[in-house]
Every structure is written in structure tokens, then in C-alpha cells.
Design a protein around this motif. Sequence first.
Motif, PDB file in Angstrom:
ATOM      1  N   TYR A  49      69.584  47.221   4.232  1.00 30.34           N
ATOM      2  CA  TYR A  49      69.491  48.559   4.821  1.00 30.34           C
ATOM      3  C   TYR A  49      68.305  49.307   4.226  1.00 30.34           C
ATOM      4  O   TYR A  49      67.535  49.944   4.950  1.00 30.34           O
ATOM      5  N   ASP A  50      68.158  49.249   2.895  1.00 25.97           N
ATOM      6  CA  ASP A  50      67.079  50.003   2.238  1.00 25.97           C
ATOM      7  C   ASP A  50      65.704  49.552   2.713  1.00 25.97           C
ATOM      8  O   ASP A  50      64.808  50.383   2.923  1.00 25.97           O
ATOM      9  N   PRO A  95      71.030  56.574  10.170  1.00 22.85           N
ATOM     10  CA  PRO A  95      72.427  56.148  10.254  1.00 22.85           C
ATOM     11  C   PRO A  95      72.566  54.633  10.316  1.00 22.85           C
ATOM     12  O   PRO A  95      71.777  53.945  10.962  1.00 22.85           O
ATOM     13  N   LEU A  96      73.590  54.133   9.640  1.00 20.05           N
ATOM     14  CA  LEU A  96      73.976  52.727   9.735  1.00 20.05           C
ATOM     15  C   LEU A  96      75.245  52.656  10.563  1.00 20.05           C
ATOM     16  O   LEU A  96      76.255  53.296  10.226  1.00 20.05           O
ATOM     17  N   VAL A  97      75.188  51.885  11.641  1.00 12.56           N
ATOM     18  CA  VAL A  97      76.331  51.749  12.546  1.00 12.56           C
ATOM     19  C   VAL A  97      76.754  50.284  12.539  1.00 12.56           C
ATOM     20  O   VAL A  97      75.934  49.398  12.784  1.00 12.56           O
ATOM     21  N   TYR A 111      62.934  61.710  18.685  1.00 11.58           N
ATOM     22  CA  TYR A 111      63.271  60.296  18.523  1.00 11.58           C
ATOM     23  C   TYR A 111      64.579  60.192  17.755  1.00 11.58           C
ATOM     24  O   TYR A 111      64.992  61.131  17.053  1.00 11.58           O
ATOM     25  N   GLU A 112      65.241  59.039  17.892  1.00 11.05           N
ATOM     26  CA  GLU A 112      66.402  58.699  17.080  1.00 11.05           C
ATOM     27  C   GLU A 112      66.297  57.228  16.689  1.00 11.05           C
ATOM     28  O   GLU A 112      66.030  56.384  17.542  1.00 11.05           O
ATOM     29  N   PHE A 113      66.474  56.950  15.412  1.00  7.23           N
ATOM     30  CA  PHE A 113      66.524  55.573  14.928  1.00  7.23           C
ATOM     31  C   PHE A 113      67.908  55.326  14.337  1.00  7.23           C
ATOM     32  O   PHE A 113      68.414  56.169  13.582  1.00  7.23           O
ATOM     33  N   LYS A 114      68.484  54.186  14.655  1.00  9.95           N
ATOM     34  CA  LYS A 114      69.762  53.806  14.057  1.00  9.95           C
ATOM     35  C   LYS A 114      69.685  52.342  13.626  1.00  9.95           C
ATOM     36  O   LYS A 114      69.209  51.489  14.382  1.00  9.95           O
ATOM     37  N   HIS A 174      71.323  42.315  11.439  1.00  9.88           N
ATOM     38  CA  HIS A 174      70.864  43.688  11.630  1.00  9.88           C
ATOM     39  C   HIS A 174      69.949  43.803  12.845  1.00  9.88           C
ATOM     40  O   HIS A 174      69.212  42.876  13.178  1.00  9.88           O
ATOM     41  N   SER A 175      70.011  44.949  13.474  1.00  7.32           N
ATOM     42  CA  SER A 175      69.049  45.339  14.496  1.00  7.32           C
ATOM     43  C   SER A 175      68.695  46.806  14.264  1.00  7.32           C
ATOM     44  O   SER A 175      69.381  47.504  13.513  1.00  7.32           O
TER      45      SER A 175
END
Length: 207
Positions: free
Chosen positions: A40-41, A81-83, A111-114, A123-124
Motif C-alpha cells: 500500500y505504501d 483510501p484502501l478498499v 480526481y479520485e484515486f483508490k 492490488h489495483s
Amino acid sequence: MFTKNLTSAQMNYVMGELTYRNTSRYSLSFLLHADNFYSYDAINNALNNLVENFDAYRIHITTEQESPKQYIEKFEFQYFPLVEFQDAKQFENWINGQKNKCIFDFNQDLYEFKIVKKPDGNHSIFFLHHHTITDVWSITHTVNYIAKTLIGQNMEDNSYSYISAVENEQQYVASKRFEIDKNYWTNKLYNYEIVSYLPILKSTGYT
């Protein structure tokens, strides 16, 4: 706050948003698969590098004397955010809901990044952009930038500002070249009939 005019393309999108409110007609979305090799990092840092290096991501739209303007917001590091999903159908439904969102608002990010952990454990990254800050060509650049950052390539700092595009367009509109081009296309299209819009195609899947 230092503001600039919108480009003609940006103005079209903003006026469209004000006409067709709360729709996703000016949203561009895609899913970048990063597999499970990256934490994630690592992904979050790559996304922050993108936003910091390319100020188009920090464009906010505001109104000044009832006219749309734009300004560049200062960069601030963020934790995207991590979903996580365990069920493939749930993941598919979530994607469909996200890509149909309206993200346009004044004085807000466009924009939105998740970061997504899919049911298979990989991961995607889900990207949602408003058309005022990007286009299909820009998406290719975004994918390349994130991919190269993740594999450890040393990415040079970007010295180009989106505001330069605004200034270049203003210079062009005020130039003799613009008058020549305008006359050419006016004459070229003079006898063309106005055609109706093509029917809207229904989405058959997320590709």
C-alpha cells in the motif's frame, strides 16, 4: 488566490456540468492492475508523486465575478483510501458505481484515486478523473508514470505547468495564425449540414 481563465475545452466541460448536473458524462475512469508485488505504501507514494509533480491534478475550479476560473492548489501528502473485497460480484458492483459518479464540484479536487485489494489478493488502482484536468492521452502518461515509479525508475521532476497551456492558448487566440485558421475552417465547413448526435451506446462492461 491566483486564478487563470479556463481553456476553451475546459470551459465546454464546466458549462456541460452546469447544464447536465450530477452525471458522469465528463468523468474518465480506468483500473490499473499492480498485482501483489507492491505494498500500500509504495502505491500511495507513487500516487502522491504524481499529484505533486503534475499540477493539473491540483487544479480547482472556482467562480470569479460569476465566471469560471481555475487555480492550482498547494500539494499536500495524502493517504488514498484502501478498499478490500472478498467477493468478485461485490467488486464488480463497486466498480460500476464508482465509474458512474459525478466528481465535479467547485473548489474541490477533480480526481479520485483508490487503492483496491481485489478478491484474488492482488492490488489495483482505481483512477477517476474529470475531463477538465485530463484526457485519454494523459491517461497513458499517468499509467506509465505510476508503473515506472513502482518498478524503481528515477523519474525526473516535471517543470511544465498546466497554466502554460492556458497562456499558450490565449496567445494563439490573439495571433494572426488564429485568424487564418478560423477563416480556413469557416470556409471549409460553410456548406456542411448540421447532423444529429449519434445514439448513446450502452456500456457492455468495464474494459
